[in-house]
Enzyme design. Sequence first.
Site, mmCIF file in Angstrom:
data_model
loop_
_atom_site.group_PDB
_atom_site.id
_atom_site.type_symbol
_atom_site.label_atom_id
_atom_site.label_comp_id
_atom_site.label_asym_id
_atom_site.label_seq_id
_atom_site.Cartn_x
_atom_site.Cartn_y
_atom_site.Cartn_z
ATOM 1 N N ARG A 302 0.831 -1.209 0.000
ATOM 2 C CA ARG A 302 0.000 0.000 0.000
ATOM 3 C C ARG A 302 0.866 1.259 0.000
ATOM 4 O O ARG A 302 0.543 2.253 -0.669
ATOM 5 C CB ARG A 302 -0.913 0.001 1.207
ATOM 6 C CG ARG A 302 -1.779 1.261 1.303
ATOM 7 C CD ARG A 302 -2.392 1.377 2.669
ATOM 8 N NE ARG A 302 -3.105 2.639 2.800
ATOM 9 C CZ ARG A 302 -2.830 3.558 3.718
ATOM 10 N NH1 ARG A 302 -1.842 3.353 4.583
ATOM 11 N NH2 ARG A 302 -3.522 4.669 3.791
ATOM 12 N N SER A 317 -6.868 3.346 0.844
ATOM 13 C CA SER A 317 -6.769 2.819 2.202
ATOM 14 C C SER A 317 -6.580 1.311 2.127
ATOM 15 O O SER A 317 -6.392 0.729 1.053
ATOM 16 C CB SER A 317 -8.028 3.175 2.996
ATOM 17 O OG SER A 317 -9.152 2.500 2.449
ATOM 18 N N ASP A 360 -19.547 4.851 10.713
ATOM 19 C CA ASP A 360 -20.033 5.642 11.843
ATOM 20 C C ASP A 360 -20.177 7.080 11.388
ATOM 21 O O ASP A 360 -19.189 7.781 11.177
ATOM 22 C CB ASP A 360 -19.043 5.544 13.013
ATOM 23 C CG ASP A 360 -19.490 6.364 14.205
ATOM 24 O OD1 ASP A 360 -20.709 6.448 14.430
ATOM 25 O OD2 ASP A 360 -18.623 6.922 14.911
ATOM 26 N N SER A 410 -17.168 -4.704 8.912
ATOM 27 C CA SER A 410 -17.278 -3.584 9.839
ATOM 28 C C SER A 410 -15.887 -3.138 10.253
ATOM 29 O O SER A 410 -15.112 -3.914 10.819
ATOM 30 C CB SER A 410 -18.089 -3.989 11.083
ATOM 31 O OG SER A 410 -18.157 -2.919 12.004
ATOM 32 N N ASN A 411 -15.575 -1.889 9.948
ATOM 33 C CA ASN A 411 -14.237 -1.345 10.195
ATOM 34 C C ASN A 411 -14.169 -0.739 11.589
ATOM 35 O O ASN A 411 -14.028 0.470 11.752
ATOM 36 C CB ASN A 411 -13.902 -0.313 9.123
ATOM 37 C CG ASN A 411 -12.486 0.208 9.234
ATOM 38 O OD1 ASN A 411 -11.679 -0.337 9.966
ATOM 39 N ND2 ASN A 411 -12.198 1.267 8.505
ATOM 40 N N ILE A 437 -4.800 -2.090 13.350
ATOM 41 C CA ILE A 437 -3.502 -2.684 13.024
ATOM 42 C C ILE A 437 -2.508 -2.292 14.115
ATOM 43 O O ILE A 437 -2.357 -1.116 14.443
ATOM 44 C CB ILE A 437 -3.015 -2.212 11.645
ATOM 45 C CG1 ILE A 437 -3.985 -2.674 10.556
ATOM 46 C CG2 ILE A 437 -1.615 -2.746 11.364
ATOM 47 C CD1 ILE A 437 -3.603 -2.217 9.166
ATOM 48 N N HIS A 463 -25.611 -19.737 11.829
ATOM 49 C CA HIS A 463 -25.313 -21.142 12.090
ATOM 50 C C HIS A 463 -26.422 -22.073 11.610
ATOM 51 O O HIS A 463 -26.266 -23.302 11.659
ATOM 52 C CB HIS A 463 -25.066 -21.362 13.584
ATOM 53 C CG HIS A 463 -24.043 -22.410 13.865
ATOM 54 N ND1 HIS A 463 -23.459 -23.185 12.883
ATOM 55 C CD2 HIS A 463 -23.482 -22.822 15.038
ATOM 56 C CE1 HIS A 463 -22.597 -24.017 13.418
ATOM 57 N NE2 HIS A 463 -22.585 -23.828 14.735
ATOM 58 N N ASP A 467 -21.747 -23.847 8.709
ATOM 59 C CA ASP A 467 -21.069 -24.532 9.807
ATOM 60 C C ASP A 467 -19.731 -23.873 10.090
ATOM 61 O O ASP A 467 -19.222 -23.056 9.317
ATOM 62 C CB ASP A 467 -20.881 -26.019 9.491
ATOM 63 C CG ASP A 467 -20.201 -26.255 8.159
ATOM 64 O OD1 ASP A 467 -19.187 -25.568 7.892
ATOM 65 O OD2 ASP A 467 -20.668 -27.106 7.379
#
Length: 493
Positions: A302, A317, A360, A410-411, A437, A463, A467
């Site tokens: 990156r 990103s 968010d 979801s970050n 990170i 579930h 599985d």
Amino acid sequence: MAAVTRGSFSALRRLLSQQYRRQCFRVQTFRSERTLQPLTFTCDRNLQMFSRRTLHSAVVSRGPIVQFKLSDIGEGIMEVTVKEWYVKEGDKVSQFDSICEVQSDKASVTITSRYDGVIKKLYYDVDATALVGKPLVDIETESGSEVIQEEDVVETPAMAREEHTHQEIKGHKTQATPAVRRLAMENNIKLSEVVGTGKDGRILKEDILNFLAKQTGAILPPTPFQEIQTPAPAAAAARPVSTAAAVKPPPSTPRPVFTGKDVTEPLKGFHKAMVKTMTAALKIPHFGYCDEVDLSRLVALRAELRPVAEGRGVKLSYMPFFIKAASLGLLHFPILNASVDEGCQNITYKASHNIGLAMDTSQGLLVPNVKNVQLLSVFEIAQELNRLQMLGSVGQLGTGELTGGTFTLSNIGSIGGTYAKPVILPPEVAIGALGKIQVLPRFGSGGQVVPAHVMKVSWSADHRIIDGATMCRFSNLWREYLENPASMVLDLK
């Protein structure tokens, strides 16, 4: 003597009356003779002008008052919350002018005017609940009965942000919202000269800004995007912070307000939608699985590609890599890109990988999705994420961006934290939460301790149909793509 006096007085009064009437008659006849022909000439000369201008002015100023009703905006929505009025009583509006912004449990929608006229009445205050099919405003129209004949005043379409108006330019239709058209008009930009990057060639706000930047040579500020932050080395942390780096203010936290009493208010908009979605999610038996990923090679890749992407006007990103790796994994495990009906009797395997990203925002938690990730490159995914993040920052995410998701990431690491327990968004069957990170000590291939960029990932799966082994194998494949990003090249299409 008295009788003679009364007789003389009566004769004198009759004489004066006759003289007065004769004088009045002569005066009126004289005026009539002088003005009769000019009046006739003036009337004949200006008759056409009178009918075209004077009569039209009377119609404009006294047009019918039309009840502008809120029509069905789709998705089964029956009520919306008025978030902002763009007009007030007495304001003059034209067709396609923005009247107000409303928010449903799906998305924010801009209502535009169908008529030219004057706002006479607003039926709702800000934050009030408006009902579909009920009057929103009263507009005194300027075109009189013609408007009523051409348009049905009972049903007024509410134009969502993704439902753009059309304008005929040089033989083809250019699609853009009224806000985009206004921005182009303010900067003297012809929409026919702008290349739209939105769906079906729609012209977006950033298209106008990019076009303006090319014309003026200006450099646009980078689009704000919350990404997973890589910790800086200790040496870099010891360096003095430059002025440019210190400009970024810390996130503002609303100050608590102590009223001294309890306040009860109804749930509206996205909060109301969250109640509905999470209540449905509680019916799903969740299976959780956690792992960690060494992103050291991806961090280096990156760093090498970031200047190239910024040279093309896109902020790169880590999320485009995460999303593309997930799509490549879904090709091998299509059951994770499926949905089940309410009775869990049928399963539908989705052909498109519409991968959502939980954001968010000031309006709450929103999950827009990138459409058809399986057909996009990493750079194209980055472009779309930049666009979605910009729309989310200004509260302009529409129904098209917020619906149709098939898989979600979801970050959570952009805010903080490592592990999480993500909740599945029905009718999807799987979701992943990405932690921050961290630079942690790990053993290298020779047994020596080396610094590694490590990220935790938490998965949740339905579930009832998935599985644990399937979720584990998918996670291993996804991790392999990210730990060895060069291997992604073999599977890219």
